[in-house]
Design a protein around this motif. Structure first.
Motif, PDB file in Angstrom:
ATOM      1  N   VAL A   1       0.837  -1.199   0.000  1.00 49.02           N
ATOM      2  CA  VAL A   1       0.000   0.000   0.000  1.00 49.02           C
ATOM      3  C   VAL A   1       0.873   1.250   0.000  1.00 49.02           C
ATOM      4  CG1 VAL A   1      -1.671   1.309   1.352  1.00 49.02           C
ATOM      5  CG2 VAL A   1      -1.962  -1.133   1.049  1.00 49.02           C
ATOM      6  N   VAL A   2       1.925   1.226   0.757  1.00 57.12           N
ATOM      7  CA  VAL A   2       2.825   2.381   0.815  1.00 57.12           C
ATOM      8  C   VAL A   2       3.398   2.655  -0.577  1.00 57.12           C
ATOM      9  CG1 VAL A   2       4.976   3.250   1.785  1.00 57.12           C
ATOM     10  CG2 VAL A   2       3.410   1.941   3.219  1.00 57.12           C
ATOM     11  N   PHE A   3       3.831   1.614  -1.265  1.00 56.86           N
ATOM     12  CA  PHE A   3       4.392   1.789  -2.604  1.00 56.86           C
ATOM     13  C   PHE A   3       3.339   2.263  -3.599  1.00 56.86           C
ATOM     14  CE2 PHE A   3       7.307  -1.442  -0.752  1.00 56.86           C
ATOM     15  CZ  PHE A   3       8.427  -0.624  -0.695  1.00 56.86           C
ATOM     16  N   ILE A   4       2.117   1.741  -3.505  1.00 52.05           N
ATOM     17  CA  ILE A   4       1.039   2.171  -4.397  1.00 52.05           C
ATOM     18  C   ILE A   4       0.712   3.639  -4.170  1.00 52.05           C
ATOM     19  CG2 ILE A   4      -1.434   1.925  -4.889  1.00 52.05           C
ATOM     20  CD1 ILE A   4      -1.062  -1.085  -4.478  1.00 52.05           C
ATOM     21  N   LEU A   5       0.618   4.042  -2.915  1.00 51.77           N
ATOM     22  CA  LEU A   5       0.307   5.436  -2.621  1.00 51.77           C
ATOM     23  C   LEU A   5       1.402   6.369  -3.113  1.00 51.77           C
ATOM     24  CD1 LEU A   5      -1.258   5.143   0.948  1.00 51.77           C
ATOM     25  CD2 LEU A   5      -2.438   5.543  -1.204  1.00 51.77           C
ATOM     26  N   ILE A   6       2.656   5.999  -2.899  1.00 48.59           N
ATOM     27  CA  ILE A   6       3.768   6.828  -3.373  1.00 48.59           C
ATOM     28  C   ILE A   6       3.767   6.889  -4.900  1.00 48.59           C
ATOM     29  CG2 ILE A   6       6.293   6.953  -3.549  1.00 48.59           C
ATOM     30  CD1 ILE A   6       6.380   5.860  -0.645  1.00 48.59           C
ATOM     31  N   LEU A   7       3.566   5.757  -5.548  1.00 47.66           N
ATOM     32  CA  LEU A   7       3.525   5.718  -7.008  1.00 47.66           C
ATOM     33  C   LEU A   7       2.386   6.579  -7.546  1.00 47.66           C
ATOM     34  CD1 LEU A   7       4.599   4.521  -9.670  1.00 47.66           C
ATOM     35  CD2 LEU A   7       2.973   2.639  -9.337  1.00 47.66           C
ATOM     36  N   THR A   8       1.221   6.510  -6.922  1.00 46.46           N
ATOM     37  CA  THR A   8       0.079   7.315  -7.355  1.00 46.46           C
ATOM     38  C   THR A   8       0.376   8.799  -7.220  1.00 46.46           C
ATOM     39  OG1 THR A   8      -1.427   5.544  -6.691  1.00 46.46           O
ATOM     40  CG2 THR A   8      -2.385   7.731  -6.978  1.00 46.46           C
ATOM     41  N   ILE A   9       0.970   9.195  -6.128  1.00 44.18           N
ATOM     42  CA  ILE A   9       1.317  10.607  -5.918  1.00 44.18           C
ATOM     43  C   ILE A   9       2.343  11.064  -6.948  1.00 44.18           C
ATOM     44  CG2 ILE A   9       2.454  12.210  -4.331  1.00 44.18           C
ATOM     45  CD1 ILE A   9       1.124  10.560  -2.039  1.00 44.18           C
TER      46      ILE A   9
END
Length: 192
Positions: A164-172
């Motif tokens: 989730v952390v990686f997905i959120l960072i990637l989305t941002i």
């Protein structure tokens, strides 16, 4: 480590509620009902009730369909301005309490803020720009992508919370890149 993973799960579920209010609640309910990966405490255990799962499934279908119809999608976003943060609060509180002893009020506030922030970006920044730049044609693919992202984030938040952390960072990062690219195009258009 369980505390940290529990917090990642809670943030992931509440963030996905900012895109689609009912998907994370349905995912939590289905996983709690059919597996032992999540054991929801009272009152959140109602999410695993078969009748609640049926209602959530119907609400997922309604929101997905409403989000694909031009003009109706904007009305849906206005209505969901109240629903998505509340759903994020419930998802955060239900999942955070499973692993951590976070105060329920704090959990509700965190979920409300996370889901509300994601919804605000979607409804105020992303969707109006997509509508304006594509004449509304781009709303359906964007909506489908949001539903896929919400579902994947919800599942990964439970199964592999660190993702989730990686997905959120990637989305941002992708959103920032897209915004910069758009700004450069606009600047070049006016320089001509």
């Amino acid at each position: 480590m369980d505390l940290l993973l529990g917090v990642f799960t809670a943030f992931g579920l509440s963030a996905s509620a900012g895109l689609n209010a009912y998907i994370p609640l349905l995912v939590v309910g289905v996983i709690a009902h059919y597996t032992d990966w999540i054991t929801l405490s009272n009152p959140w255990d109602l999410l695993a009730n078969p009748w609640v799962l049926i209602v959530l499934g119907i609400l997922v279908i309604i929101e997905m369909l409403a989000d694909k119809v031009p003009a109706v999608n904007h009305i849906n976003d206005i209505i969901q301005t109240f629903v998505r943060p509340a759903a994020g609060a419930v998802a955060f509180a239900a999942s955070a309490k499973v692993i951590t002893d976070i105060n329920p009020v704090l959990a509700l506030i965190c979920g409300l803020l996370v889901a509300g922030s994601v919804h605000a970006v979607k409804a105020v920044a992303v969707r109006p720009v997509v509508t304006a730049t594509t004449g509304g044609v781009g709303n359906i693919p964007v909506s489908i992508a949001e539903d896929i992202l919400s579902t994947a984030t919800s599942i990964l938040a439970i199964v592999i919370p660190i993702m989730v952390v990686f997905i959120l960072i990637l989305t941002i990062v992708l959103f920032y890149w897209w915004k910069q690219r758009r700004r450069e195009k606009i600047t070049k258009a006016y320089d001509i």
